[in-house]
Design a protein around this motif. Structure first.
Motif, PDB file in Angstrom:
ATOM      1  N   LEU A   1      16.270  11.349  -2.911  1.00 10.07           N
ATOM      2  CA  LEU A   1      15.249  10.457  -3.005  1.00 10.07           C
ATOM      3  C   LEU A   1      14.443  10.420  -1.581  1.00 10.07           C
ATOM      4  O   LEU A   1      13.217  10.504  -1.776  1.00 10.07           O
ATOM      5  CB  LEU A   1      15.633   9.144  -3.375  1.00 10.07           C
ATOM      6  N   LYS A   2      15.244  10.663  -0.778  1.00 12.62           N
ATOM      7  CA  LYS A   2      14.476  10.562   0.600  1.00 12.62           C
ATOM      8  C   LYS A   2      13.548  11.503   1.071  1.00 12.62           C
ATOM      9  O   LYS A   2      12.461  11.709   1.458  1.00 12.62           O
ATOM     10  CB  LYS A   2      15.535  10.633   1.623  1.00 12.62           C
TER      11      LYS A   2
ATOM     12  N   GLY B   1       4.813   9.854   6.111  1.00 12.79           N
ATOM     13  CA  GLY B   1       6.066  10.716   5.407  1.00 12.79           C
ATOM     14  C   GLY B   1       5.396  11.244   4.117  1.00 12.79           C
ATOM     15  O   GLY B   1       6.284  12.225   3.459  1.00 12.79           O
ATOM     16  N   MET B   2       4.297  11.244   3.976  1.00 14.63           N
ATOM     17  CA  MET B   2       3.641  11.913   2.394  1.00 14.63           C
ATOM     18  C   MET B   2       3.525  13.402   2.817  1.00 14.63           C
ATOM     19  O   MET B   2       3.361  14.046   3.892  1.00 14.63           O
ATOM     20  CB  MET B   2       2.639  11.355   2.099  1.00 14.63           C
TER      21      MET B   2
ATOM     22  N   ARG C   1      11.027   6.859   2.905  1.00 11.87           N
ATOM     23  CA  ARG C   1      11.575   8.110   3.449  1.00 11.87           C
ATOM     24  C   ARG C   1      12.759   7.381   4.350  1.00 11.87           C
ATOM     25  O   ARG C   1      13.580   8.227   5.001  1.00 11.87           O
ATOM     26  CB  ARG C   1      10.432   8.286   4.664  1.00 11.87           C
ATOM     27  N   LYS C   2      13.132   6.192   4.333  1.00 12.57           N
ATOM     28  CA  LYS C   2      14.212   5.323   4.910  1.00 12.57           C
ATOM     29  C   LYS C   2      15.266   5.217   4.237  1.00 12.57           C
ATOM     30  O   LYS C   2      16.361   5.034   4.643  1.00 12.57           O
ATOM     31  CB  LYS C   2      13.743   3.972   5.342  1.00 12.57           C
TER      32      LYS C   2
ATOM     33  N   ASP D   1       0.734  -1.280   0.063  1.00 14.46           N
ATOM     34  CA  ASP D   1       0.119  -0.066  -0.232  1.00 14.46           C
ATOM     35  C   ASP D   1       0.845   1.301   0.054  1.00 14.46           C
ATOM     36  O   ASP D   1       1.956   1.169   0.364  1.00 14.46           O
ATOM     37  CB  ASP D   1      -0.954  -0.091   1.058  1.00 14.46           C
ATOM     38  N   GLY D   2       0.329   2.312  -0.275  1.00 12.67           N
ATOM     39  CA  GLY D   2       1.157   3.539  -0.279  1.00 12.67           C
ATOM     40  C   GLY D   2       1.472   4.115   0.756  1.00 12.67           C
ATOM     41  O   GLY D   2       2.731   4.686   0.906  1.00 12.67           O
ATOM     42  N   TYR D   3       0.962   3.712   2.043  1.00 18.90           N
ATOM     43  CA  TYR D   3       1.430   4.035   3.199  1.00 18.90           C
ATOM     44  C   TYR D   3       2.958   3.598   3.397  1.00 18.90           C
ATOM     45  O   TYR D   3       3.983   4.127   3.827  1.00 18.90           O
ATOM     46  CB  TYR D   3       0.495   3.685   4.448  1.00 18.90           C
ATOM     47  N   THR D   4       2.922   2.194   3.170  1.00 23.68           N
ATOM     48  CA  THR D   4       4.158   1.296   3.429  1.00 23.68           C
ATOM     49  C   THR D   4       5.263   1.752   2.416  1.00 23.68           C
ATOM     50  O   THR D   4       6.268   1.952   2.700  1.00 23.68           O
ATOM     51  CB  THR D   4       3.891  -0.171   3.224  1.00 23.68           C
ATOM     52  N   ALA D   5       4.849   1.874   1.172  1.00 26.27           N
ATOM     53  CA  ALA D   5       5.938   2.330   0.084  1.00 26.27           C
ATOM     54  C   ALA D   5       6.460   3.873   0.553  1.00 26.27           C
ATOM     55  O   ALA D   5       7.622   4.046   0.222  1.00 26.27           O
ATOM     56  CB  ALA D   5       5.035   2.385  -1.224  1.00 26.27           C
TER      57      ALA D   5
END
Length: 74
Positions: A25-26, A49-50, A18-19, A9-13
Motif C-alpha cells: 500500500l505504501k 510522495g505522488m 506513504r507513511k 487535501d490530496g497532498y495530506t492524503a
C-alpha cells in the motif's frame, strides 16, 4: 488523487498513504488530478510522495496511458 478535497487535501492524503507500514500500500502509484497549473504544483506533488499529476480538464487517453505505465510496475 484529487488535490482539492473537503476533509483532507490530496497532498495530506498522499503523505499519509506513504507513511503506511504495509509495503504494498505504501508503494501504490498515486496520480494527482488538479485544475491548478501553478509552477509549484509539481514540487508539492513530488514532496507529498505522488508519482505524477495531470491537469484538469484532462485528456482521457493521457490518463489511461499514465495509469497503464504504473499498472505494469505495480
Amino acid at each position: 488523487m484529487d488535490l482539492q478535497m473537503p476533509e483532507m487535501d490530496g497532498y495530506t492524503a498522499s503523505s499519509e498513504i506513504r507513511k503506511l507500514e504495509d509495503t504494498k500500500l505504501k508503494q501504490i502509484p498515486i496520480i494527482a488530478l488538479t485544475a491548478s497549473a501553478l509552477l509549484d504544483t509539481s514540487a508539492k506533488v513530488e514532496q507529498a510522495g505522488m508519482n505524477e499529476y495531470l491537469t484538469k480538464p484532462f485528456v482521457p487517453n493521457d490518463l489511461y496511458k499514465t495509469i497503464a505505465k504504473y499498472y505494469k510496475k505495480f
